[in-house]
Design an enzyme around this catalytic site. Sequence first.
Site, PDB file in Angstrom:
ATOM      1  N   TYR A  45      15.606   7.583  -4.619  1.00  0.00           N
ATOM      2  CA  TYR A  45      14.510   8.169  -3.838  1.00  0.00           C
ATOM      3  C   TYR A  45      14.858   9.595  -3.422  1.00  0.00           C
ATOM      4  O   TYR A  45      14.046  10.519  -3.562  1.00  0.00           O
ATOM      5  CB  TYR A  45      14.238   7.302  -2.590  1.00  0.00           C
ATOM      6  N   SER A 129      11.238  15.670  10.757  1.00  0.00           N
ATOM      7  CA  SER A 129      10.133  15.086   9.989  1.00  0.00           C
ATOM      8  C   SER A 129       9.249  14.190  10.863  1.00  0.00           C
ATOM      9  O   SER A 129       9.694  13.626  11.858  1.00  0.00           O
ATOM     10  CB  SER A 129      10.713  14.248   8.845  1.00  0.00           C
ATOM     11  N   TYR A 153       2.991  15.440   9.201  1.00  0.00           N
ATOM     12  CA  TYR A 153       2.149  14.922   8.128  1.00  0.00           C
ATOM     13  C   TYR A 153       0.859  14.513   8.824  1.00  0.00           C
ATOM     14  O   TYR A 153       0.871  13.612   9.675  1.00  0.00           O
ATOM     15  CB  TYR A 153       2.811  13.719   7.449  1.00  0.00           C
ATOM     16  N   THR A 179       2.853  20.064   6.830  1.00  0.00           N
ATOM     17  CA  THR A 179       3.123  19.982   5.388  1.00  0.00           C
ATOM     18  C   THR A 179       1.832  19.663   4.643  1.00  0.00           C
ATOM     19  O   THR A 179       1.163  18.669   4.937  1.00  0.00           O
ATOM     20  CB  THR A 179       4.196  18.908   5.101  1.00  0.00           C
ATOM     21  N   LYS A 261       3.484  24.412   5.520  1.00  0.00           N
ATOM     22  CA  LYS A 261       4.528  24.173   4.510  1.00  0.00           C
ATOM     23  C   LYS A 261       3.902  23.804   3.174  1.00  0.00           C
ATOM     24  O   LYS A 261       3.016  22.937   3.118  1.00  0.00           O
ATOM     25  CB  LYS A 261       5.455  23.046   4.984  1.00  0.00           C
ATOM     26  N   HIS A 285       8.616  21.482  -2.210  1.00  0.00           N
ATOM     27  CA  HIS A 285       9.044  20.174  -1.735  1.00  0.00           C
ATOM     28  C   HIS A 285      10.285  19.700  -2.506  1.00  0.00           C
ATOM     29  O   HIS A 285      10.462  18.501  -2.765  1.00  0.00           O
ATOM     30  CB  HIS A 285       7.896  19.158  -1.883  1.00  0.00           C
TER      31      HIS A 285
HETATM   32  C1  LIG Z   1      14.575  12.563   0.611  1.00  0.00           C
HETATM   33  C2  LIG Z   1      13.651  13.679   0.989  1.00  0.00           C
HETATM   34  C3  LIG Z   1      12.680  13.455   1.945  1.00  0.00           C
HETATM   35  C4  LIG Z   1      11.829  14.480   2.334  1.00  0.00           C
HETATM   36  N1  LIG Z   1      10.929  14.277   3.334  1.00  0.00           N
HETATM   37  C5  LIG Z   1      10.156  15.292   3.750  1.00  0.00           C
HETATM   38  C6  LIG Z   1       9.309  15.127   4.862  1.00  0.00           C
HETATM   39  O1  LIG Z   1       9.302  14.097   5.515  1.00  0.00           O
HETATM   40  N2  LIG Z   1       8.507  16.154   5.192  1.00  0.00           N
HETATM   41  C7  LIG Z   1       8.490  17.339   4.493  1.00  0.00           C
HETATM   42  O2  LIG Z   1       7.735  18.248   4.823  1.00  0.00           O
HETATM   43  N3  LIG Z   1       9.327  17.539   3.463  1.00  0.00           N
HETATM   44  C8  LIG Z   1      10.163  16.547   3.089  1.00  0.00           C
HETATM   45  N4  LIG Z   1      11.034  16.756   2.063  1.00  0.00           N
HETATM   46  C9  LIG Z   1      11.097  18.057   1.415  1.00  0.00           C
HETATM   47  C10 LIG Z   1      12.125  18.976   2.121  1.00  0.00           C
HETATM   48  O3  LIG Z   1      11.667  19.343   3.398  1.00  0.00           O
HETATM   49  C11 LIG Z   1      12.377  20.261   1.339  1.00  0.00           C
HETATM   50  O4  LIG Z   1      11.162  20.887   1.042  1.00  0.00           O
HETATM   51  C12 LIG Z   1      13.176  20.047   0.045  1.00  0.00           C
HETATM   52  O5  LIG Z   1      14.096  18.989   0.162  1.00  0.00           O
HETATM   53  C13 LIG Z   1      13.914  21.320  -0.314  1.00  0.00           C
HETATM   54  O6  LIG Z   1      14.513  21.211  -1.541  1.00  0.00           O
HETATM   55  P1  LIG Z   1      16.064  20.878  -1.788  1.00  0.00           P
HETATM   56  O7  LIG Z   1      16.235  19.423  -1.534  1.00  0.00           O
HETATM   57  O8  LIG Z   1      16.201  21.256  -3.217  1.00  0.00           O
HETATM   58  O9  LIG Z   1      16.892  21.747  -0.876  1.00  0.00           O
HETATM   59  C14 LIG Z   1      11.930  15.750   1.697  1.00  0.00           C
HETATM   60  C15 LIG Z   1      12.927  15.968   0.747  1.00  0.00           C
HETATM   61  C16 LIG Z   1      13.796  14.957   0.387  1.00  0.00           C
HETATM   62  C17 LIG Z   1      14.885  15.247  -0.609  1.00  0.00           C
HETATM   63  O1  LIG Z   2       9.717  11.763  -0.026  1.00  0.00           O
HETATM   64  C1  LIG Z   2       9.256  12.830   0.368  1.00  0.00           C
HETATM   65  O2  LIG Z   2       9.579  13.911  -0.125  1.00  0.00           O
HETATM   66  C2  LIG Z   2       8.285  12.838   1.446  1.00  0.00           C
HETATM   67  O3  LIG Z   2       8.147  13.849   2.039  1.00  0.00           O
HETATM   68  C3  LIG Z   2       7.425  11.673   1.730  1.00  0.00           C
HETATM   69  C4  LIG Z   2       6.183  11.659   1.206  1.00  0.00           C
HETATM   70  C5  LIG Z   2       5.332  10.585   1.451  1.00  0.00           C
HETATM   71  C6  LIG Z   2       5.715   9.561   2.234  1.00  0.00           C
HETATM   72  C7  LIG Z   2       6.963   9.574   2.776  1.00  0.00           C
HETATM   73  C8  LIG Z   2       7.833  10.647   2.524  1.00  0.00           C
END
Ligand SMILES: Cc1cc2nc3c(=O)[nH]c(=O)nc-3n(C[C@H](O)[C@H](O)[C@H](O)COP(=O)(O)O)c2cc1C
Ligand SMILES: O=C(O)C(=O)c1ccccc1
Length: 387
Positions: A45, A129, A153, A179, A261, A285
């Site tokens: 994931y 988050s 979100y 976001t 975002k 993202h």
């Molecule tokens: C496991 C995971 C969960 C994430 N969850 C969110 C989130 O809850 N909200 C959000 O805006 N971005 C989320 N992101 C995106 C990150 O904020 C970010 O944009 C991204 O990880 C940056 O890229 P990098 O992992 O290459 O540094 C998530 C990224 C990952 C890897």
């Molecule tokens: O996994 C993710 O990147 C994330 O931001 C996310 C998106 C939808 C539901 C839960 C997390």
Amino acid sequence: MANFADFQIGLYFAGLGGQLPPYPLTFAGLEAAAQEKMEHRLWDYVAGGAGDGHTQQSNIDAFHRWGVLPRMLSGAAERDLSVELFGHRYPAPVFMAPIGVLGVMTDDEHGDLAAAAASASSGIPMVASTLMQDPMEDVGAALGDTPGFFQLYTPHDREVAESFVHRAEAAGFQGIVVTLDTWTLGFRPRDLQHATFPQLRGYCLANYFSDPVFRSRLQATPEEDPGAAAIAWALMFGNPTLTWNDLAWLRGLTDLPLLLKGICHPDDVRRAKDAGVDGIYCSNHGGRQAASAPALDLLPAVVDAADDMPVLFDSGVRSGADVVKALALGATAVGIGRPYGYGAVLGGQAGIEFVLSCLLAEADLTMGLNGYASITELTREVLVRVT
Ligand SMILES: Cc1cc2nc3c(=O)[nH]c(=O)nc-3n(C[C@H](O)[C@H](O)[C@H](O)COP(=O)(O)O)c2cc1C
Ligand SMILES: O=C(O)C(=O)c1ccccc1
């Protein structure tokens, strides 16, 4: 002025006493060690992305196409990496991007609190988050004197969205990051292969389960029927019908700085500005959402359109040199995603602090050795195409 390069000296001196670094120093090393430790479904994931994974690989490749022009004898022995953002001076132009499963990435399942504690100790801000294992009130309290941001979100149910924003204000967050690129989930084969999704298993929904408005929508409480509450979350999570027309409503929810975002197009920047937004967060993202969406290559045009608005950037930052490059392309501050997440997996708060310290030491030395004493000197002219 923080001297980040001291961290490197500390590692060498610890080595003289026979003490090796506690965690890997490269991203590849962090990733491999984290994979070893993580439950395989969570690993896929976190590490996975949209489609065949080429979007997240392109994020990394985009940084490697740039070199930094070296200048000698320019008097860069002392560096100043500090940056002012929404009225607060942070020690460095780096921040922790929101990670919606961070809570369950540490041994104790309090990863959000670990990141908040690392933010408090380092002064490096955290974007917390919506999807956290601990409620935003606890995370906000753990941030200490380092102002943090709450990532929203936008739920389908407007009253839940309003409740989240007002709770974030009361919890002491200093900005709201909405976001926009995840109104529905990207196609992620590595995750789909397991046919599970962390939040559907009830993880990291504390902000919802503790929310009086969300709770009022349920037949049974999340304590009585967690499965039904998780399904209620899934039905409410995204809002595919959100458009620019809804921005006035979002803007009206708070006087805190409002950032968007996932904005990567100059026209969208201009629309955001017209709607009274305070900052742009350019990101794809981490290659998890829209397949084939670039990020770094779009940053200069976003910065030009943003004019005097701050521009945050993330996606593919893996080293201190990458931080320097994103700053030179115009970012005001640079976000880290997976790298600090892997620090959390390996060592909780200490692991995150280690990853941030390495990154900042490398950014600092990349600037110094190339002859740049201040981040104000990092303009597009200091970059050169190398491939
Ligand atoms: C496991 C995971 C969960 C994430 N969850 C969110 C989130 O809850 N909200 C959000 O805006 N971005 C989320 N992101 C995106 C990150 O904020 C970010 O944009 C991204 O990880 C940056 O890229 P990098 O992992 O290459 O540094 C998530 C990224 C990952 C890897
Ligand atoms: O996994 C993710 O990147 C994330 O931001 C996310 C998106 C939808 C539901 C839960 C997390």
